[in-house]
Design a protein around this motif. Structure first.
Motif, PDB file in Angstrom:
ATOM      1  N   VAL A   1       0.596   8.602   5.748  1.00  0.00           N
ATOM      2  CA  VAL A   1      -0.496   8.006   6.419  1.00  0.00           C
ATOM      3  C   VAL A   1      -1.278   7.520   4.822  1.00  0.00           C
ATOM      4  CG1 VAL A   1      -1.203   9.675   8.063  1.00  0.00           C
ATOM      5  CG2 VAL A   1      -1.941  10.287   5.986  1.00  0.00           C
ATOM      6  N   PRO A   2      -2.199   6.563   5.197  1.00  0.00           N
ATOM      7  CA  PRO A   2      -2.883   6.146   3.964  1.00  0.00           C
ATOM      8  C   PRO A   2      -3.713   7.182   3.296  1.00  0.00           C
ATOM      9  CG  PRO A   2      -3.362   4.770   6.042  1.00  0.00           C
ATOM     10  CD  PRO A   2      -2.614   6.012   6.553  1.00  0.00           C
ATOM     11  N   LEU A   3      -4.251   6.801   1.972  1.00  0.00           N
ATOM     12  CA  LEU A   3      -4.782   7.854   1.151  1.00  0.00           C
ATOM     13  C   LEU A   3      -6.024   8.417   1.722  1.00  0.00           C
ATOM     14  CD1 LEU A   3      -4.657   9.279  -1.560  1.00  0.00           C
ATOM     15  CD2 LEU A   3      -6.033   7.430  -2.433  1.00  0.00           C
ATOM     16  N   TYR A   4      -6.805   7.692   2.331  1.00  0.00           N
ATOM     17  CA  TYR A   4      -8.162   8.247   3.189  1.00  0.00           C
ATOM     18  C   TYR A   4      -7.704   9.180   4.176  1.00  0.00           C
ATOM     19  CZ  TYR A   4      -7.541   4.864   7.125  1.00  0.00           C
ATOM     20  OH  TYR A   4      -7.072   4.399   8.209  1.00  0.00           O
ATOM     21  N   ALA A   5      -6.666   8.892   4.734  1.00  0.00           N
ATOM     22  CA  ALA A   5      -6.347   9.616   5.985  1.00  0.00           C
ATOM     23  C   ALA A   5      -5.698  10.925   5.354  1.00  0.00           C
ATOM     24  CB  ALA A   5      -5.281   9.040   6.853  1.00  0.00           C
ATOM     25  N   PHE A   6      -4.836  10.790   4.280  1.00  0.00           N
ATOM     26  CA  PHE A   6      -4.500  12.036   3.512  1.00  0.00           C
ATOM     27  C   PHE A   6      -5.315  13.034   2.916  1.00  0.00           C
ATOM     28  CE2 PHE A   6      -2.709  14.137  -0.300  1.00  0.00           C
ATOM     29  CZ  PHE A   6      -1.552  14.985   0.235  1.00  0.00           C
TER      30      PHE A   6
ATOM     31  N   ILE B   1       0.761  21.328   0.036  1.00  0.00           N
ATOM     32  CA  ILE B   1       1.113  21.860  -1.528  1.00  0.00           C
ATOM     33  C   ILE B   1       1.577  20.603  -2.251  1.00  0.00           C
ATOM     34  CG2 ILE B   1       1.863  24.168  -0.931  1.00  0.00           C
ATOM     35  CD1 ILE B   1       4.660  23.331  -0.797  1.00  0.00           C
ATOM     36  N   GLY B   2       1.590  19.482  -1.613  1.00  0.00           N
ATOM     37  CA  GLY B   2       1.763  18.141  -2.404  1.00  0.00           C
ATOM     38  C   GLY B   2       2.054  16.953  -1.614  1.00  0.00           C
ATOM     39  N   ALA B   3       2.448  16.004  -1.862  1.00  0.00           N
ATOM     40  CA  ALA B   3       2.795  14.592  -1.077  1.00  0.00           C
ATOM     41  C   ALA B   3       3.902  13.731  -1.680  1.00  0.00           C
ATOM     42  CB  ALA B   3       1.464  13.953  -0.969  1.00  0.00           C
ATOM     43  N   GLU B   4       4.449  13.142  -0.799  1.00  0.00           N
ATOM     44  CA  GLU B   4       5.461  12.012  -1.343  1.00  0.00           C
ATOM     45  C   GLU B   4       4.892  10.580  -0.883  1.00  0.00           C
ATOM     46  OE1 GLU B   4       9.951  10.338  -0.470  1.00  0.00           O
ATOM     47  OE2 GLU B   4       9.142  11.928   0.790  1.00  0.00           O
ATOM     48  N   CYS B   5       4.775   9.781  -1.933  1.00  0.00           N
ATOM     49  CA  CYS B   5       4.221   8.431  -1.478  1.00  0.00           C
ATOM     50  C   CYS B   5       5.253   7.541  -1.071  1.00  0.00           C
ATOM     51  CB  CYS B   5       3.263   8.086  -2.726  1.00  0.00           C
ATOM     52  SG  CYS B   5       4.130   7.877  -4.156  1.00  0.00           S
ATOM     53  N   LEU B   6       5.033   6.830  -0.134  1.00  0.00           N
ATOM     54  CA  LEU B   6       6.042   5.884   0.492  1.00  0.00           C
ATOM     55  C   LEU B   6       5.446   4.664   0.526  1.00  0.00           C
ATOM     56  CD1 LEU B   6       7.157   8.389   3.279  1.00  0.00           C
ATOM     57  CD2 LEU B   6       8.464   7.722   1.462  1.00  0.00           C
ATOM     58  N   LEU B   7       6.150   3.537   0.188  1.00  0.00           N
ATOM     59  CA  LEU B   7       5.398   2.083   0.147  1.00  0.00           C
ATOM     60  C   LEU B   7       5.373   1.553   1.712  1.00  0.00           C
ATOM     61  CD1 LEU B   7       4.947  -0.165  -1.713  1.00  0.00           C
ATOM     62  CD2 LEU B   7       7.162  -0.865  -1.603  1.00  0.00           C
ATOM     63  N   ARG B   8       4.401   0.827   1.906  1.00  0.00           N
ATOM     64  CA  ARG B   8       4.330   0.049   3.091  1.00  0.00           C
ATOM     65  C   ARG B   8       3.606  -1.251   2.904  1.00  0.00           C
ATOM     66  NH1 ARG B   8       6.846   3.845   4.489  1.00  0.00           N
ATOM     67  NH2 ARG B   8       6.426   5.351   6.039  1.00  0.00           N
ATOM     68  N   TRP B   9       3.940  -2.039   3.780  1.00  0.00           N
ATOM     69  CA  TRP B   9       3.690  -3.243   3.544  1.00  0.00           C
ATOM     70  C   TRP B   9       2.678  -3.996   4.616  1.00  0.00           C
ATOM     71  CZ3 TRP B   9       7.695  -7.895   4.878  1.00  0.00           C
ATOM     72  CH2 TRP B   9       7.136  -9.330   4.236  1.00  0.00           C
TER      73      TRP B   9
ATOM     74  N   GLU C   1       0.865  -1.239   0.085  1.00  0.00           N
ATOM     75  CA  GLU C   1      -0.039  -0.104   0.009  1.00  0.00           C
ATOM     76  C   GLU C   1       0.763   1.157   0.053  1.00  0.00           C
ATOM     77  OE1 GLU C   1      -3.779   1.955   2.763  1.00  0.00           O
ATOM     78  OE2 GLU C   1      -2.438  -0.050   3.367  1.00  0.00           O
ATOM     79  N   LEU C   2       0.317   2.482  -0.533  1.00  0.00           N
ATOM     80  CA  LEU C   2       1.099   3.572  -0.595  1.00  0.00           C
ATOM     81  C   LEU C   2       0.529   4.459   0.548  1.00  0.00           C
ATOM     82  CD1 LEU C   2       1.668   4.748  -4.406  1.00  0.00           C
ATOM     83  CD2 LEU C   2       3.195   3.500  -2.739  1.00  0.00           C
ATOM     84  N   TYR C   3       1.496   5.173   1.271  1.00  0.00           N
ATOM     85  CA  TYR C   3       1.198   5.987   2.289  1.00  0.00           C
ATOM     86  C   TYR C   3       1.603   7.346   1.630  1.00  0.00           C
ATOM     87  CZ  TYR C   3      -0.422   3.000   6.190  1.00  0.00           C
ATOM     88  OH  TYR C   3      -1.019   2.134   7.057  1.00  0.00           O
TER      89      TYR C   3
ATOM     90  N   SER D   1      -2.773   5.956  -9.886  1.00  0.00           N
ATOM     91  CA  SER D   1      -4.181   5.673  -9.609  1.00  0.00           C
ATOM     92  C   SER D   1      -4.531   6.723  -8.270  1.00  0.00           C
ATOM     93  CB  SER D   1      -4.237   4.069  -8.997  1.00  0.00           C
ATOM     94  OG  SER D   1      -5.577   3.898  -8.638  1.00  0.00           O
ATOM     95  N   SER D   2      -3.601   6.718  -7.508  1.00  0.00           N
ATOM     96  CA  SER D   2      -3.793   7.565  -6.188  1.00  0.00           C
ATOM     97  C   SER D   2      -4.168   9.124  -6.812  1.00  0.00           C
ATOM     98  CB  SER D   2      -2.728   7.495  -5.357  1.00  0.00           C
ATOM     99  OG  SER D   2      -2.585   6.210  -4.671  1.00  0.00           O
ATOM    100  N   ILE D   3      -3.267   9.629  -7.589  1.00  0.00           N
ATOM    101  CA  ILE D   3      -3.447  10.998  -8.053  1.00  0.00           C
ATOM    102  C   ILE D   3      -4.865  10.998  -8.778  1.00  0.00           C
ATOM    103  CG2 ILE D   3      -2.634  12.739 -10.011  1.00  0.00           C
ATOM    104  CD1 ILE D   3       0.166  11.350  -9.212  1.00  0.00           C
ATOM    105  N   ALA D   4      -5.165  10.122  -9.634  1.00  0.00           N
ATOM    106  CA  ALA D   4      -6.567  10.292 -10.178  1.00  0.00           C
ATOM    107  C   ALA D   4      -7.869  10.249  -9.098  1.00  0.00           C
ATOM    108  CB  ALA D   4      -6.847   9.061 -11.031  1.00  0.00           C
ATOM    109  N   LEU D   5      -7.329   9.604  -8.071  1.00  0.00           N
ATOM    110  CA  LEU D   5      -8.636   9.823  -7.198  1.00  0.00           C
ATOM    111  C   LEU D   5      -8.740  10.829  -6.471  1.00  0.00           C
ATOM    112  CD1 LEU D   5      -9.257   6.630  -4.843  1.00  0.00           C
ATOM    113  CD2 LEU D   5      -9.377   8.848  -3.900  1.00  0.00           C
ATOM    114  N   LEU D   6      -7.425  11.360  -5.975  1.00  0.00           N
ATOM    115  CA  LEU D   6      -7.404  12.695  -5.481  1.00  0.00           C
ATOM    116  C   LEU D   6      -8.040  13.688  -6.214  1.00  0.00           C
ATOM    117  CD1 LEU D   6      -3.731  12.544  -4.051  1.00  0.00           C
ATOM    118  CD2 LEU D   6      -5.752  12.913  -2.422  1.00  0.00           C
TER     119      LEU D   6
END
Length: 431
Positions: free
Chosen positions: A410-415, A202-210, A187-189, A246-251
């Motif tokens: 944090v997860p996408l929904y929390a972001f 002003i933006g975000a860095e996505c980081l991999l989580r397992w 999952e991306l955080y 995919s996350s950018i599209a959802l945002l």
């Protein structure tokens, strides 16, 4: 080791692992102990969050007093502490340290006039060979901690880098990675990037989580090691890249059009499939190119590969921003950075975390800003954890950054929730 007045003064996982990395580069042998506080959930359930933090602070300071010979202590997660030693790295010494820990905490801690006995599961690892990298030592300590948790009678386990566990664990990593990819365990955080003048995101860095089936959410260091060892880095990298699109599209569909950065490994930059894959993802998710940013490590800056330079030029031509991550951590090829068109350079958090204690760190940050100003790119500070660091950075003209002062990843929904309820100005003022 000195006593801590607040829990956030204890090095967090990132800072502690950097300390271990530094020790590993200077010492032939060292040892690592991970201590998991048993039944800490009882405290959380019986009292409030503040009381739980008070207990953890007491435990941390007791550990400092017990292990005066330790190089450093860190808090790796909510109730797991790590201690690293460079002296007496023998199984006997580690068992004696565990016995000292058990004996010391037989006396109860007081929480709101209630006694709490702190017991521990302890996993220890010893590195004897400098050829054993830091990730392997940490993996050994984590494996030992799992063993300690599973043993009903003896809550201590020890592994060394010359044990069969190293090769055995290595053989299991590829299976772990394959399963993680196939079973959607990754999952991306998202960690917010913040304007330090008005505290807007002003933006975000996505980081991999397992999302490990047994251990919960963990940092995927072992998976990354497996990916490198078994030539699966591209597979993992393209999963991360597509998830970012995919996350950018959802945002965007949620009304938030802001750039998201994703790390690209050096392996991907040598892959001729990189550019076709990016073009396909842009089309598949109808994402505007300016909403994606590629972050490079300094490893790439050491490369004089014509293929890498061509790939980066073509990525830039698509309208995608390119930034340099963890600047100052490695050995930068400044002529490469001079010639590469960058949108931002991110100062490694090691210089920010020790900013108030070192004039050299301040000079490095100011020198980085001078380079960025000359190149016409932004300067970002990573690892901002307190108001003093924020004050010093802004006094030097650093206006963009990220760190635990604002939010961990944090997860996408929390972001999305952070975007909808931005209270970073209040956090900064109260820090």
């Amino acid at each position: 080791m000195s006593q801590h007045q607040q829990l956030n003064q204890i090095p967090n996982r990132y800072s502690f692992l950097e300390i271990v990395e530094s020790i590993a580069s200077n010492e032939q042998s060292f040892s690592l102990m991970l201590m998991d506080v048993m039944r800490f959930s009882d405290v959380s359930a019986a009292f409030d969050h503040k009381s739980g933090d008070m207990v953890l602070l007491q435990i941390a300071n007791h550990i400092c007093r017990i292990f005066k010979d330790a190089e450093a202590i860190g808090r790796l997660s909510g109730d797991i502490f790590g201690v690293v030693f460079i002296n007496s790295n023998t199984p006997t010494a580690m068992r004696e340290r565990n016995a000292r820990l058990i004996s010391h905490f037989k006396s109860p801690l007081m929480v709101n006039n209630t006694a709490f006995i702190a017991d521990f599961n302890v996993g220890a690892a010893i590195r004897r060979s400098k050829e054993t990298d830091t990730n392997t030592v940490i993996s050994l300590a984590e494996s030992a901690l799992k063993k300690a948790k599973s043993n009903r009678h003896v809550n201590f386990a020890l592994l060394t880098d010359d044990s069969h566990e190293v090769s055995g664990k290595g053989l299991a990593l590829k299976a772990d990675l394959t399963r993680a990819l196939n079973n959607q365990e990754l999952e991306l955080y998202f960690q917010p990037k913040v304007d330090l003048k008005n505290f807007e995101i002003i933006g975000a860095e996505c980081l991999l989580r397992w999302n490990h089936p047994l251990d919960g959410v963990v940092f995927p260091g072992t998976l990354l090691k497996a990916a490198e060892s078994y030539n699966m880095m591209n597979e993992l990298g393209y999963w991360t890249l597509e998830s970012a699109f995919s996350s950018i599209a959802l945002l965007s569909s949620s009304g938030f059009e802001l750039p998201v950065s994703v790390n690209i490994s050096p392996t991907q930059l040598y892959d001729p499939r990189l550019l076709p894959n990016i073009r396909k993802l842009l089309q598949k998710y109808t994402v505007a190119p300016e909403l994606i940013e590629i972050e490079l490590t300094e490893d790439v800056a050491l490369s004089n590969s014509l293929l890498v330079k061509r790939q980066l030029d073509e990525i830039k031509a698509m309208g995608i921003a390119i930034s340099m991550d963890d600047f100052g951590k490695g050995y930068s090829n400044l002529s490469f950075i001079r010639d590469l068109e960058l949108s931002a350079i991110k100062i490694d958090k090691a210089f920010v975390l020790e900013l108030s204690a070192s004039k050299v760190n301040s000079a490095i940050i100011q020198a980085t800003k001078i380079i960025c100003d000359a190149k016409g790119c932004e300067t970002y500070a990573e690892g901002i954890e307190n108001a003093e660091q924020l004050r010093l950075l802004t006094s030097m003209g650093i206006t963009k950054g990220q760190g635990f002062l604002f939010s961990q990843a944090v997860p996408l929904y929390a972001f999305i929730d952070l975007l909808e309820n931005n209270n970073f100005a209040e956090l900064a003022n109260n820090a």
